[in-house]
Design an enzyme around this catalytic site. Structure first.
Site, short mmCIF file in Angstrom:
data_model
loop_
_atom_site.label_atom_id
_atom_site.label_comp_id
_atom_site.label_asym_id
_atom_site.label_seq_id
_atom_site.Cartn_x
_atom_site.Cartn_y
_atom_site.Cartn_z
NE ARG A 44 -2.82 -1.27 3.64
CZ ARG A 44 -2.70 -2.30 4.05
NH1 ARG A 44 -2.97 -3.30 3.54
NH2 ARG A 44 -2.48 -2.54 5.42
CE LYS A 134 -13.22 11.12 1.55
NZ LYS A 134 -12.96 10.36 0.45
CE LYS A 217 -14.10 13.51 -3.04
NZ LYS A 217 -12.58 13.21 -2.85
P1 13P Z 1 -13.56 8.50 -6.57
O1 13P Z 1 -13.25 9.87 -7.32
O2 13P Z 1 -12.96 7.15 -6.74
O3 13P Z 1 -14.94 8.51 -6.19
O4 13P Z 1 -13.20 8.85 -5.10
C1 13P Z 1 -13.52 10.05 -4.32
C2 13P Z 1 -13.56 9.90 -2.91
O5 13P Z 1 -12.76 10.58 -2.01
C3 13P Z 1 -14.73 9.28 -2.37
O6 13P Z 1 -14.92 9.28 -1.19
#
Ligand code: 13P
Length: 337
Positions: A44, A134, A217
């Site tokens: 990872r 996030k 987002k």
């Molecule tokens: P994806 O762009 O693969 O949808 O992932 C973005 C993300 O941070 C999901 O929480």
């Protein structure tokens, strides 16, 4: 300009976007299983440090979202992962929710958890070098979903999270994701996404969150994955802009879309059209996981020691997304590697 607003703009300005490399160990294991690489801590780390040391980091990637395991790891050159990311001028972000669990009172919907003890965890992450965070709320979509319960519970959690993050001196990414799964129309996606985003801002304001110091987002407005509706990038851009113009307060500095299961090209083409048509003051860029990493991961899995080759694939994708974040992408560029 507030410190938080400066951080948000540093991450998103000049066509830069966000690399969402914050897959939980369970999700990363799924990704690695799919390309037949063993998911252990070393692998990872190896894949992720390969991306974080790519040359496109300094020109394209304003911020990287990490998972708890990664923010504590050291790269093979001895630098901590936050030091490695900062060395290219990019900022460190961290996923702070603890995942989506079944929401009591609803049959299948989910609520994102992680508020308990969050204030202390945020202080730790700040000390480790995080400048932004996030939290993802996830919403099913169908005739009956998302329910009012799911919309209000997730908005409440997102807003309480955001207030705590700003208190700790970091920029919260607010991620309400209406999933692509299902056979719904793009119009349905527009209606439901609007309801979700509206409720989020109602709760953010109630919790006194400084909207100049957040990044939204959201999902783009798309027909469901199993819908027969065919829709162009132009139409996707129009619907997405309609949604955001109506529902996002103008003080928000920027919007960084998730890719949500779109292919790399779809996610790039749609972002490009959004920027061509963007008649708002919002910066519109990317915060992609799969749409930035998929091809690189596939290539890397064939020879995990081919660092340069993997970086070339990632650099190309990052450059394409950064062109799209300025409305300057064209499909012709895809073949000029
Ligand atoms: P994806 O762009 O693969 O949808 O992932 C973005 C993300 O941070 C999901 O929480």
């Amino acid at each position: 300009m507030s410190e938080l607003n400066k951080i948000a703009l540093q991450i998103l300005s000049n066509g830069k976007g966000i690399l969402a490399a914050d897959e939980s160990t369970a999700t990363m294991t799924k990704r690695l299983d799919s390309v037949k690489v063993i998911s252990d801590e070393n692998n990872r780390l190896l894949f992720r440090q390969t991306l974080f040391s790519s040359s496109s980091m300094s020109k394209c990637i304003g911020g990287v979202i990490l998972y708890d395991e990664t923010i504590r790891q050291k790269a093979s050159n001895g630098k901590t992962i936050p030091e490695l990311i900062n060395s290219s001028g990019s900022l460190v972000g961290i996923k702070v929710d603890t995942g989506a669990k079944i929401l009591a009172g609803s049959e299948e919907e989910k609520i994102t958890e992680g508020l308990d003890g969050l204030r202390d965890r945020l202080n730790d992450y700040y000390k480790l070098g995080a400048k932004f965070t996030k939290w993802r709320g996830v919403y099913l979509i169908s005739d009956k979903y998302p329910s009012k319960l799911s919309i209000s519970s997730n908005a409440h959690a997102l807003a309480r999270y955001a207030a705590l993050v700003q208190e700790a001196g970091m920029v919260p990414i607010i991620e309400p994701e209406v999933l692509m799964d299902g056979n719904h129309s793009a119009k349905d996606c527009l209606i439901k996404t609007s309801e979700v985003i509206n409720k989020c801002f109602e709760e953010l304001e109630l919790n006194n969150v400084d909207l100049k110091g957040i990044i939204l987002k959201p999902n783009m407005i798309l027909p469901g994955k199993n819908s027969s509706e065919k829709i162009s990038s132009e139409e996707i851009a129009e619907l997405t802009l309609e949604c955001l113009k109506n529902d996002v307060p103008s003080s928000v500095p920027g919007i960084a879309f998730l890719s949500g299961g779109q292919t790399e090209i779809e996610a790039t083409a749609n972002l490009n059209q959004i920027n061509i048509k963007n008649d708002t003051n919002f910066i519109m860029t990317y915060s992609y996981g799969r749409a930035l990493q998929q091809s690189a991961l596939k290539f890397w899995s064939k020879d995990i020691n081919n660092i340069t080759g993997t970086q070339e694939i990632f650099d190309h994708r990052a450059k394409m997304c950064t062109l799209a974040a300025q409305g300057k992408w064209s499909e012709n560029f895809e073949n000029q590697k």
